[in-house]
Design a protein around this motif. Structure first.
Motif, PDB file in Angstrom:
ATOM      1  N   ALA A  93       0.829  -1.207   0.000  1.00 28.62           N
ATOM      2  CA  ALA A  93       0.000   0.000   0.000  1.00 28.62           C
ATOM      3  C   ALA A  93       0.865   1.259   0.000  1.00 28.62           C
ATOM      4  CB  ALA A  93      -0.931  -0.002   1.217  1.00 28.62           C
ATOM      5  N   ALA A  94       1.959   1.229   0.766  1.00 27.85           N
ATOM      6  CA  ALA A  94       2.850   2.390   0.832  1.00 27.85           C
ATOM      7  C   ALA A  94       3.540   2.632  -0.513  1.00 27.85           C
ATOM      8  CB  ALA A  94       3.890   2.181   1.928  1.00 27.85           C
ATOM      9  N   ALA A  95       3.914   1.550  -1.204  1.00 26.68           N
ATOM     10  CA  ALA A  95       4.563   1.699  -2.505  1.00 26.68           C
ATOM     11  C   ALA A  95       3.604   2.294  -3.531  1.00 26.68           C
ATOM     12  CB  ALA A  95       5.088   0.348  -2.986  1.00 26.68           C
ATOM     13  N   LEU A  96       2.367   1.826  -3.537  1.00 22.91           N
ATOM     14  CA  LEU A  96       1.371   2.396  -4.456  1.00 22.91           C
ATOM     15  C   LEU A  96       1.149   3.873  -4.163  1.00 22.91           C
ATOM     16  CD1 LEU A  96      -1.330  -0.425  -4.619  1.00 22.91           C
ATOM     17  CD2 LEU A  96       0.029   0.431  -6.548  1.00 22.91           C
ATOM     18  N   GLU A  97       1.000   4.210  -2.895  1.00 22.47           N
ATOM     19  CA  GLU A  97       0.737   5.596  -2.523  1.00 22.47           C
ATOM     20  C   GLU A  97       1.935   6.488  -2.841  1.00 22.47           C
ATOM     21  OE1 GLU A  97      -0.916   8.968  -1.701  1.00 22.47           O
ATOM     22  OE2 GLU A  97      -2.006   7.061  -1.831  1.00 22.47           O
ATOM     23  N   ALA A  98       3.136   5.986  -2.617  1.00 21.18           N
ATOM     24  CA  ALA A  98       4.336   6.768  -2.939  1.00 21.18           C
ATOM     25  C   ALA A  98       4.397   7.040  -4.436  1.00 21.18           C
ATOM     26  CB  ALA A  98       5.589   6.026  -2.488  1.00 21.18           C
ATOM     27  N   GLY A  99       4.018   6.048  -5.246  1.00 17.99           N
ATOM     28  CA  GLY A  99       3.986   6.253  -6.686  1.00 17.99           C
ATOM     29  C   GLY A  99       2.996   7.322  -7.086  1.00 17.99           C
ATOM     30  N   ARG A 100       1.807   7.268  -6.498  1.00 20.83           N
ATOM     31  CA  ARG A 100       0.790   8.289  -6.818  1.00 20.83           C
ATOM     32  C   ARG A 100       1.273   9.681  -6.418  1.00 20.83           C
ATOM     33  NH1 ARG A 100      -2.742   4.447  -3.922  1.00 20.83           N
ATOM     34  NH2 ARG A 100      -3.659   3.014  -5.457  1.00 20.83           N
ATOM     35  N   ALA A 101       1.937   9.764  -5.278  1.00 23.53           N
ATOM     36  CA  ALA A 101       2.393  11.061  -4.782  1.00 23.53           C
ATOM     37  C   ALA A 101       3.470  11.668  -5.674  1.00 23.53           C
ATOM     38  CB  ALA A 101       2.906  10.923  -3.350  1.00 23.53           C
ATOM     39  N   ILE A 102       4.235  10.823  -6.352  1.00 20.13           N
ATOM     40  CA  ILE A 102       5.271  11.324  -7.253  1.00 20.13           C
ATOM     41  C   ILE A 102       4.661  12.174  -8.361  1.00 20.13           C
ATOM     42  CG2 ILE A 102       6.891  10.567  -9.069  1.00 20.13           C
ATOM     43  CD1 ILE A 102       7.751   8.333  -7.146  1.00 20.13           C
ATOM     44  N   ASP A 103       3.414  11.881  -8.737  1.00 20.43           N
ATOM     45  CA  ASP A 103       2.794  12.642  -9.820  1.00 20.43           C
ATOM     46  C   ASP A 103       2.613  14.114  -9.463  1.00 20.43           C
ATOM     47  OD1 ASP A 103       1.575  12.220 -12.566  1.00 20.43           O
ATOM     48  OD2 ASP A 103      -0.005  13.349 -11.550  1.00 20.43           O
ATOM     49  N   ALA A 104       2.379  14.413  -8.195  1.00 23.43           N
ATOM     50  CA  ALA A 104       2.283  15.816  -7.782  1.00 23.43           C
ATOM     51  C   ALA A 104       3.603  16.532  -8.033  1.00 23.43           C
ATOM     52  CB  ALA A 104       1.894  15.901  -6.307  1.00 23.43           C
ATOM     53  N   HIS A 105       4.684  15.819  -7.811  1.00 23.84           N
ATOM     54  CA  HIS A 105       6.034  16.338  -8.095  1.00 23.84           C
ATOM     55  C   HIS A 105       6.167  16.686  -9.579  1.00 23.84           C
ATOM     56  CE1 HIS A 105      10.460  16.314  -8.265  1.00 23.84           C
ATOM     57  NE2 HIS A 105      10.389  15.359  -9.163  1.00 23.84           N
ATOM     58  N   LEU A 106       5.605  15.824 -10.448  1.00 23.30           N
ATOM     59  CA  LEU A 106       5.661  16.079 -11.886  1.00 23.30           C
ATOM     60  C   LEU A 106       4.787  17.259 -12.270  1.00 23.30           C
ATOM     61  CD1 LEU A 106       5.435  12.422 -13.260  1.00 23.30           C
ATOM     62  CD2 LEU A 106       7.487  13.825 -12.988  1.00 23.30           C
ATOM     63  N   GLY A 107       3.604  17.320 -11.688  1.00 27.50           N
ATOM     64  CA  GLY A 107       2.685  18.401 -12.024  1.00 27.50           C
ATOM     65  C   GLY A 107       3.252  19.762 -11.687  1.00 27.50           C
ATOM     66  N   ALA A 108       3.957  19.845 -10.582  1.00 26.93           N
ATOM     67  CA  ALA A 108       4.551  21.123 -10.175  1.00 26.93           C
ATOM     68  C   ALA A 108       5.608  21.590 -11.163  1.00 26.93           C
ATOM     69  CB  ALA A 108       5.156  20.991  -8.780  1.00 26.93           C
ATOM     70  N   GLU A 109       6.176  20.654 -11.941  1.00 33.41           N
ATOM     71  CA  GLU A 109       7.222  21.000 -12.915  1.00 33.41           C
ATOM     72  C   GLU A 109       6.680  21.089 -14.343  1.00 33.41           C
ATOM     73  OE1 GLU A 109      10.209  18.013 -12.436  1.00 33.41           O
ATOM     74  OE2 GLU A 109      10.996  18.892 -10.598  1.00 33.41           O
ATOM     75  N   ASN A 110       5.356  20.991 -14.516  1.00 29.09           N
ATOM     76  CA  ASN A 110       4.736  21.042 -15.843  1.00 29.09           C
ATOM     77  C   ASN A 110       5.221  19.914 -16.748  1.00 29.09           C
ATOM     78  OD1 ASN A 110       3.003  22.087 -17.853  1.00 29.09           O
ATOM     79  ND2 ASN A 110       4.675  23.270 -18.769  1.00 29.09           N
ATOM     80  N   VAL A 111       5.384  18.729 -16.174  1.00 28.94           N
ATOM     81  CA  VAL A 111       5.758  17.553 -16.955  1.00 28.94           C
ATOM     82  C   VAL A 111       4.491  16.946 -17.544  1.00 28.94           C
ATOM     83  CG1 VAL A 111       6.752  15.238 -16.882  1.00 28.94           C
ATOM     84  CG2 VAL A 111       7.808  17.091 -15.567  1.00 28.94           C
ATOM     85  N   GLY A 112       4.415  16.901 -18.868  1.00 29.77           N
ATOM     86  CA  GLY A 112       3.256  16.331 -19.544  1.00 29.77           C
ATOM     87  C   GLY A 112       3.549  15.026 -20.248  1.00 29.77           C
ATOM     88  N   ILE A 113       4.837  14.714 -20.415  1.00 36.83           N
ATOM     89  CA  ILE A 113       5.262  13.446 -21.016  1.00 36.83           C
ATOM     90  C   ILE A 113       6.208  12.792 -20.016  1.00 36.83           C
ATOM     91  CG2 ILE A 113       6.405  12.318 -22.966  1.00 36.83           C
ATOM     92  CD1 ILE A 113       5.923  14.863 -24.606  1.00 36.83           C
ATOM     93  N   VAL A 114       5.847  11.619 -19.513  1.00 41.53           N
ATOM     94  CA  VAL A 114       6.693  10.974 -18.516  1.00 41.53           C
ATOM     95  C   VAL A 114       7.008   9.549 -18.951  1.00 41.53           C
ATOM     96  CG1 VAL A 114       4.641  10.444 -17.110  1.00 41.53           C
ATOM     97  CG2 VAL A 114       6.909  10.307 -16.076  1.00 41.53           C
ATOM     98  N   GLY A 115       8.301   9.259 -19.049  1.00 43.76           N
ATOM     99  CA  GLY A 115       8.766   7.925 -19.391  1.00 43.76           C
ATOM    100  C   GLY A 115       9.056   7.135 -18.121  1.00 43.76           C
TER     101      GLY A 115
END
Length: 348
Positions: free
Chosen positions: A146-168
């Protein structure tokens, strides 16, 4: 009309508008082939006939696997950390290819055996010092999964703050072709034999031994057949690696945020299959970068009925195929946004 049917109708209308926009470009109709199909897909993801996808970035998820104790790999787990150090130094294979594409790379420590010193390009999200030996017991606890899934989801906020629209999405993890094969088998029903390959190199005891270990692991877990989210979670808990689970969580959040998900090779595709099982519709945002030389990857792509952009007989992992595919995605984006429209009738 339900909300779901309304969304589907609006997507259909947008797809029609995108195709009409492509027909009106200064080129013979259909002359850019599959690039036009890709343009429609990214237009749908971006919700626009002139999408602006923002910055591109590659995330490399790293984790170690207890199942390596069973002799399923050609290399020891310590190699994971060594390759991760190369990524942070900018000298790994993915860094070189990403530089050619003008794309940044970040490393996510999802659960390597030993942590790395702090670094500007390191996201420390480690859950534990590697998973347990899945042949003998679940790879992770309920809480760890559960913690690994949640940590993955939280990483997306990090991307959004940087205006990342394409993520590999790439990965590092000695033993993770075993974990990915187990997850993919359990979620797709594809024969385990078709998903067992050499990974980083044929193990000293051979592929038959690797297959037997994975078969024993499936038998040990005895997960009941189901397509539910609860069963998917149990598959990830029993067989997954921290990097695979975290990647799956990150993909679901990226899709929800309207980002283009660039799926690399065999392990990343297993992560995408898990993400789709967790949140149906995630796969619509996925562009499959290449077909890996790892034998099971072609089977997974066929199962998903998707065509990769490239087929270069690569099997490095790390997000290397994603790095090469991102410029093609960018070309499709710019074709929609910047290519001239042809007045009057279109040449055929």
């Amino acid at each position: 009309m339900t909300v779901q049917s309304g969304v589907k109708q609006s997507q259909t209308l947008l797809a029609d508008e995108l195709r009409a926009r492509l027909r009106g470009k200064a080129k013979p109709v259909g002359s850019l082939g599959r690039l036009e199909d890709l343009a429609v897909q990214i237009g749908l993801i971006g919700g626009s006939t002139s999408p602006d996808l923002g910055i591109a970035k590659i995330l490399v998820f790293a984790g170690d696997h207890g199942i390596t104790a069973e002799g399923v790999t050609a290399y020891p787990s310590v190699v994971t950390r060594e390759i991760a150090k190369f990524v942070l130094a900018g000298t790994a294979g993915v860094n070189v290819l990403a530089r050619a594409a003008g794309v940044g790379v970040e490393l996510v420590d999802a659960g390597m055996l030993e942590p790395l010193p702090p670094h500007d390009l390191l996201l420390d999200r480690r859950i534990a010092s590697g998973t347990k030996n899945a042949r003998r017991e679940p790879a992770m606890s309920i809480e760890e999964c559960a913690a690994a899934l949640e940590a993955g989801r939280a990483i997306d906020a990090h991307l959004g703050a940087e205006n990342v629209g394409i993520v590999g999405y790439g990965e590092i993890g000695i033993g993770n072709t075993s974990a990915a094969g187990l997850v993919a088998h359990a979620l797709t029903g594809l024969g385990l034999k078709s998903l067992v390959g050499p990974g980083a190199g044929t193990p000293a005891l051979g592929l038959d031994h690797k297959y037997q270990v994975l078969s024993d692991t499936i038998d040990r877990a005895a997960i009941a057949p189901s397509t539910s989210e609860k069963r998917t979670f149990e598959v990830l808990r029993q067989f997954g690696g921290f990097e695979i689970v975290m990647m799956a969580g990150a993909m679901t959040a990226a899709a929800a945020a309207g980002r283009v998900i660039v799926v690399d090779g065999f392990i990343s595709t297993a992560g995408a299959i898990a993400a789709e099982a967790l949140v149906p519709g995630t796969i619509d945002n996925c562009v499959f970068a290449h077909c890996s030389a790892e034998p099971g990857h072609a089977a997974l792509l066929k199962h998903l009925s998707v065509k990769p952009l490239l087929e270069l007989e690569m099997r490095l992992g790390e997000g290397s195929g994603a790095a090469l595919a991102i410029p093609i995605i960018r070309a499709a984006e710019l074709m929609l946004r910047e290519m001239a429209d042809l007045p009057g009738e279109h040449p055929e």
